[in-house]
Scaffold this motif. Sequence first.
Motif, PDB file in Angstrom:
ATOM      1  N   HIS A  20       0.783  -1.253   0.228  1.00  0.00           N
ATOM      2  CA  HIS A  20      -0.201   0.181   0.127  1.00  0.00           C
ATOM      3  C   HIS A  20       0.297   1.005   0.163  1.00  0.00           C
ATOM      4  O   HIS A  20       0.043   2.841  -0.161  1.00  0.00           O
ATOM      5  N   ILE A  21       1.857   0.801  -0.151  1.00  0.00           N
ATOM      6  CA  ILE A  21       3.426   2.516  -0.147  1.00  0.00           C
ATOM      7  C   ILE A  21       3.604   2.191  -0.906  1.00  0.00           C
ATOM      8  O   ILE A  21       4.311   3.537  -1.881  1.00  0.00           O
ATOM      9  N   ALA A  22       4.352   1.005  -1.453  1.00  0.00           N
ATOM     10  CA  ALA A  22       5.776   1.046  -2.599  1.00  0.00           C
ATOM     11  C   ALA A  22       4.382   0.992  -3.601  1.00  0.00           C
ATOM     12  O   ALA A  22       4.295  -0.130  -4.940  1.00  0.00           O
ATOM     13  N   GLY A 140       9.853  -3.244   9.819  1.00  0.00           N
ATOM     14  CA  GLY A 140       9.026  -2.328  10.249  1.00  0.00           C
ATOM     15  C   GLY A 140       8.087  -4.026   8.810  1.00  0.00           C
ATOM     16  O   GLY A 140       8.820  -3.908   8.500  1.00  0.00           O
ATOM     17  N   GLY A 141       7.067  -4.453   9.261  1.00  0.00           N
ATOM     18  CA  GLY A 141       6.176  -4.701   9.166  1.00  0.00           C
ATOM     19  C   GLY A 141       6.623  -6.780   9.579  1.00  0.00           C
ATOM     20  O   GLY A 141       7.006  -6.462  10.530  1.00  0.00           O
ATOM     21  N   HIS A 142       6.030  -7.456   8.558  1.00  0.00           N
ATOM     22  CA  HIS A 142       6.206  -8.811   9.143  1.00  0.00           C
ATOM     23  C   HIS A 142       6.966  -9.440   9.050  1.00  0.00           C
ATOM     24  O   HIS A 142       8.338  -9.390   8.449  1.00  0.00           O
ATOM     25  N   ALA A 165      21.673  -6.985   2.906  1.00  0.00           N
ATOM     26  CA  ALA A 165      21.186  -6.991   4.641  1.00  0.00           C
ATOM     27  C   ALA A 165      19.726  -5.771   5.086  1.00  0.00           C
ATOM     28  O   ALA A 165      19.380  -4.741   4.371  1.00  0.00           O
ATOM     29  N   ALA A 166      18.772  -6.508   5.715  1.00  0.00           N
ATOM     30  CA  ALA A 166      18.224  -5.585   5.681  1.00  0.00           C
ATOM     31  C   ALA A 166      17.482  -5.362   7.265  1.00  0.00           C
ATOM     32  O   ALA A 166      17.665  -6.788   8.354  1.00  0.00           O
ATOM     33  N   GLY A 167      16.436  -4.704   8.304  1.00  0.00           N
ATOM     34  CA  GLY A 167      16.548  -5.014   9.468  1.00  0.00           C
ATOM     35  C   GLY A 167      16.956  -4.054  10.413  1.00  0.00           C
ATOM     36  O   GLY A 167      18.046  -4.228  11.109  1.00  0.00           O
ATOM     37  N   GLY A 168      16.765  -2.751  10.464  1.00  0.00           N
ATOM     38  CA  GLY A 168      16.946  -1.777  11.278  1.00  0.00           C
ATOM     39  C   GLY A 168      18.224  -1.356  11.396  1.00  0.00           C
ATOM     40  O   GLY A 168      19.386  -0.757  11.441  1.00  0.00           O
ATOM     41  N   ILE A 169      18.466  -0.716   9.992  1.00  0.00           N
ATOM     42  CA  ILE A 169      19.960   0.357   9.236  1.00  0.00           C
ATOM     43  C   ILE A 169      18.356   1.440   8.546  1.00  0.00           C
ATOM     44  O   ILE A 169      17.717   1.567   7.800  1.00  0.00           O
ATOM     45  N   GLY A 189      13.230  -0.148   4.840  1.00  0.00           N
ATOM     46  CA  GLY A 189      12.144   0.504   5.148  1.00  0.00           C
ATOM     47  C   GLY A 189      11.193   1.644   5.547  1.00  0.00           C
ATOM     48  O   GLY A 189      11.175   2.975   5.394  1.00  0.00           O
ATOM     49  N   THR A 190      11.637   1.631   7.149  1.00  0.00           N
ATOM     50  CA  THR A 190      11.004   2.279   8.115  1.00  0.00           C
ATOM     51  C   THR A 190      12.003   4.262   7.887  1.00  0.00           C
ATOM     52  O   THR A 190      11.199   5.277   7.856  1.00  0.00           O
ATOM     53  N   CYS A 191      13.345   4.194   7.239  1.00  0.00           N
ATOM     54  CA  CYS A 191      13.642   5.544   7.755  1.00  0.00           C
ATOM     55  C   CYS A 191      12.973   5.883   5.951  1.00  0.00           C
ATOM     56  O   CYS A 191      13.567   7.575   5.492  1.00  0.00           O
ATOM     57  N   ILE A 273       0.097   1.181  12.242  1.00  0.00           N
ATOM     58  CA  ILE A 273       1.313   1.707  11.328  1.00  0.00           C
ATOM     59  C   ILE A 273       2.082   1.054  11.862  1.00  0.00           C
ATOM     60  O   ILE A 273       3.464   0.863  12.735  1.00  0.00           O
ATOM     61  N   MET A 274       2.670   0.654  10.777  1.00  0.00           N
ATOM     62  CA  MET A 274       3.698  -0.480  10.466  1.00  0.00           C
ATOM     63  C   MET A 274       4.713   0.642  10.425  1.00  0.00           C
ATOM     64  O   MET A 274       5.726   1.650   9.760  1.00  0.00           O
ATOM     65  N   ALA A 275       6.559   0.027  11.394  1.00  0.00           N
ATOM     66  CA  ALA A 275       7.376   0.380  11.874  1.00  0.00           C
ATOM     67  C   ALA A 275       8.798  -0.333  11.903  1.00  0.00           C
ATOM     68  O   ALA A 275       7.469  -1.220  13.239  1.00  0.00           O
TER      69      ALA A 275
END
Length: 309
Positions: A20-22, A140-142, A165-169, A189-191, A273-275
């Motif tokens: 729904h965002i990308a 963020g997300g699943h 790498a993904a998650g926490g960057i 994603g989050t940033c 609010i996925m983050a």
Amino acid sequence: MRLEEILNIKYPFIQGGMAHIATGEFAAAISNAGGLGLIGTGGLSASDLKKQIEICKSKTDKPFGVNILLINPEVEEIAEIVSDYKIPVVTTGAGNPGKYIEKWKESNIKVFPVVSSKALAVRMERLGVDGIIAEGQEAGGHIGELTSMVLIHQIADELSIPVIAAGGIASGKQILAAEVLGAVGVQMGTCLLATNECPVHEKYKDRIIAAKSSQVTVMGRINGLPNRVLKNKMVNEYIEKEKQGATMEELEILTLGSLRKAVHEGDMTNGTIMAGQVVEEVKEKTSVKALFEKLYSDYLLEKKKLCAK
Ligand SMILES: Cc1cc2nc3c(=O)[nH]c(=O)nc-3n(C[C@H](O)[C@H](O)[C@H](O)COP(=O)(O)O)c2cc1C
């Protein structure tokens, strides 16, 4: 080989395929700013995907990709569409894309499954994918179980194909840390949620900027679909009901259409609010271009400092 060379992009950055965002327009903005933009297929029909691809192509001449959520009810048609359009890059989420890989490779598509375990990464390498996106549970997300610190290192050590790498960057230091763990680039994603180009409601952006990492939680841990989100009235109620043993049907009443509510309507009370945990790093609204320039220059600076030690 670094991700820039593999994908023919300026920075080693992939935008996560956020449901729904990308959109095609957002993916084009990311690609124009020097990263790899992805159109997300979560919640998208096959015919809508075609529209989003056309929009993306009309707004950029840079490479872009499609993130295929394998649980999409129209996944068979979507898998055909990316072949027909010869999309340069496909990433996949929520499952094993094994049966589509041969066809995609025939269409010269680079395939990067998103995984949260070493076992799946190893299976994917055997099937001939071009690389792996290893996503830690900070994202963020699943999410899966393992943290980025553990997962990226394990997968990069085991595989001979490139690992992203993904998650926490969301900072230069974290990009460098991913490199040290063996990654050739990063997916974020989050940033990106508070960038000017990101098509989420302004209230979503404001909430992201104001949020502390301690306000991030996981809903769905008990029913098996863990989803990393910001706490709000709906999420607190969901988690409480989960603890009390509510059925999936009872829980779904709370989450039906809730991502749309947050993304499109700016409903910060009942929306999802996925983050990711890294949300506290997001301190202002900015253009994707300015964000990428800062992330990359900070990364280079941190690398120089580390090498000089
Ligand atoms: C709002 C949001 C929605 C997301 N939706 C999806 C999705 O539909 N498909 C997917 O593969 N990943 C999804 N993700 C995960 C991202 O693609 C990416 O891997 C993740 O955000 C990276 O971690 P970070 O949030 O710490 O930057 C989503 C992430 C966020 C923040």
